[in-house]
Design a protein around this motif. Structure first.
Motif, PDB file in Angstrom:
ATOM      1  N   UNK A 239      41.278  56.514  40.205  1.00  0.00           N
ATOM      2  CA  UNK A 239      40.150  57.208  39.047  1.00  0.00           C
ATOM      3  C   UNK A 239      38.613  57.209  39.423  1.00  0.00           C
ATOM      4  N   UNK A 240      38.006  57.500  38.531  1.00  0.00           N
ATOM      5  CA  UNK A 240      36.647  57.495  38.565  1.00  0.00           C
ATOM      6  C   UNK A 240      36.145  56.160  38.372  1.00  0.00           C
ATOM      7  N   UNK A 241      36.857  55.122  37.910  1.00  0.00           N
ATOM      8  CA  UNK A 241      36.539  53.903  37.458  1.00  0.00           C
ATOM      9  C   UNK A 241      35.296  53.797  36.018  1.00  0.00           C
ATOM     10  N   UNK A 242      34.920  52.649  36.048  1.00  0.00           N
ATOM     11  CA  UNK A 242      34.150  52.356  34.730  1.00  0.00           C
ATOM     12  C   UNK A 242      33.075  51.167  35.178  1.00  0.00           C
TER      13      UNK A 242
ATOM     14  N   UNK B 258      29.357  39.761  38.209  1.00  0.00           N
ATOM     15  CA  UNK B 258      30.653  40.580  37.881  1.00  0.00           C
ATOM     16  C   UNK B 258      30.166  41.997  37.520  1.00  0.00           C
ATOM     17  N   UNK B 259      28.666  42.406  37.555  1.00  0.00           N
ATOM     18  CA  UNK B 259      28.260  43.632  37.406  1.00  0.00           C
ATOM     19  C   UNK B 259      28.653  44.446  38.742  1.00  0.00           C
ATOM     20  N   UNK B 260      29.513  45.457  38.272  1.00  0.00           N
ATOM     21  CA  UNK B 260      29.848  46.213  39.401  1.00  0.00           C
ATOM     22  C   UNK B 260      30.924  47.458  38.539  1.00  0.00           C
ATOM     23  N   UNK B 261      31.394  48.144  39.526  1.00  0.00           N
ATOM     24  CA  UNK B 261      32.146  49.264  39.055  1.00  0.00           C
ATOM     25  C   UNK B 261      33.629  48.712  39.227  1.00  0.00           C
ATOM     26  N   UNK B 262      34.614  49.230  38.123  1.00  0.00           N
ATOM     27  CA  UNK B 262      35.908  48.678  38.201  1.00  0.00           C
ATOM     28  C   UNK B 262      36.833  50.020  38.148  1.00  0.00           C
ATOM     29  N   UNK B 263      37.923  49.747  38.582  1.00  0.00           N
ATOM     30  CA  UNK B 263      38.728  50.884  39.090  1.00  0.00           C
ATOM     31  C   UNK B 263      40.227  50.349  38.491  1.00  0.00           C
ATOM     32  N   UNK B 264      41.055  51.341  38.011  1.00  0.00           N
ATOM     33  CA  UNK B 264      42.574  51.244  37.926  1.00  0.00           C
ATOM     34  C   UNK B 264      43.406  52.105  38.786  1.00  0.00           C
TER      35      UNK B 264
ATOM     36  N   UNK C 145      43.736  46.380  38.810  1.00  0.00           N
ATOM     37  CA  UNK C 145      42.322  46.365  38.449  1.00  0.00           C
ATOM     38  C   UNK C 145      41.638  45.716  39.588  1.00  0.00           C
ATOM     39  N   UNK C 146      40.753  46.812  40.026  1.00  0.00           N
ATOM     40  CA  UNK C 146      40.016  46.305  41.323  1.00  0.00           C
ATOM     41  C   UNK C 146      38.373  46.518  40.894  1.00  0.00           C
ATOM     42  N   UNK C 147      37.744  45.942  41.723  1.00  0.00           N
ATOM     43  CA  UNK C 147      36.203  46.126  41.656  1.00  0.00           C
ATOM     44  C   UNK C 147      35.650  46.328  42.848  1.00  0.00           C
ATOM     45  N   UNK C 148      34.388  46.806  43.037  1.00  0.00           N
ATOM     46  CA  UNK C 148      33.816  47.120  44.341  1.00  0.00           C
ATOM     47  C   UNK C 148      32.273  46.705  44.237  1.00  0.00           C
ATOM     48  N   UNK C 149      31.800  45.418  44.634  1.00  0.00           N
ATOM     49  CA  UNK C 149      30.328  45.238  44.639  1.00  0.00           C
ATOM     50  C   UNK C 149      29.687  46.274  45.672  1.00  0.00           C
ATOM     51  N   UNK C 150      28.462  46.532  45.561  1.00  0.00           N
ATOM     52  CA  UNK C 150      27.512  47.220  46.516  1.00  0.00           C
ATOM     53  C   UNK C 150      27.877  46.288  47.934  1.00  0.00           C
ATOM     54  N   UNK C 151      28.187  47.187  49.004  1.00  0.00           N
ATOM     55  CA  UNK C 151      28.365  46.698  50.264  1.00  0.00           C
ATOM     56  C   UNK C 151      29.172  45.690  50.630  1.00  0.00           C
ATOM     57  N   UNK C 152      30.389  45.712  49.735  1.00  0.00           N
ATOM     58  CA  UNK C 152      31.552  44.948  49.861  1.00  0.00           C
ATOM     59  C   UNK C 152      32.858  45.808  49.702  1.00  0.00           C
TER      60      UNK C 152
END
Length: 128
Positions: free
Chosen positions: A119-122, A90-96, A36-43
């Motif tokens: 995947x495309x994430x959520x 914590x607002x960002x896109x999350x992926x599995x 369970x990963x996430x990517x904030x803008x610019x990070x």
């Protein structure tokens, strides 16, 4: 490789919780790790939690302990990340992402390059 489909992203107020589903179709006799990963803008994309779907072993980076959990239902071939006391940051896109277990779980969960299938994430949005 298996492709996981993420769902459960939503808008939530600060302090709220969200539960997600990562559905992994097919046979899970292989030692697959689902992250369970996430990517904030610019990070860089960062790991929030990881689980070995075969035996249920989990790993949480120190920065998220107590805030994020992950569990699995082998009968449904589904993993359930959950996050609580969410904050606007914590607002960002999350992926599995998924990958066969090739290294210790704590290594895989902290380095996105260990995972080849994404995947495309959520999207998660935390605002008042």
């Amino acid at each position: 490789q298996i492709q996981v489909v993420e769902s459960g992203g939503d808008w939530v107020q600060p302090g709220g919780s969200l539960r997600f589903s990562c559905a992994a179709p097919g046979d899970n006799s292989e030692w697959y790790t689902i992250g369970w990963f996430r990517q904030a803008p610019g990070k860089e994309r960062e790991g929030v939690s990881c689980i070995i779907i075969t035996d249920g072993s989990t790993y949480y980076p120190d920065s998220v302990k107590g805030w994020s959990t992950i569990s699995r239902d082998t009968a449904q071939n589904t993993v359930y990340p959950q996050m609580s006391t969410l904050k606007p940051k914590d607002t960002t896109h999350y992926y599995c992402p998924t990958e066969i277990l090739t290294s210790p779980l704590q290594f895989m969960c902290q380095v996105r390059q260990y995972f080849a299938s994404w995947g495309r994430g959520t999207q998660v949005t935390v605002t008042p």
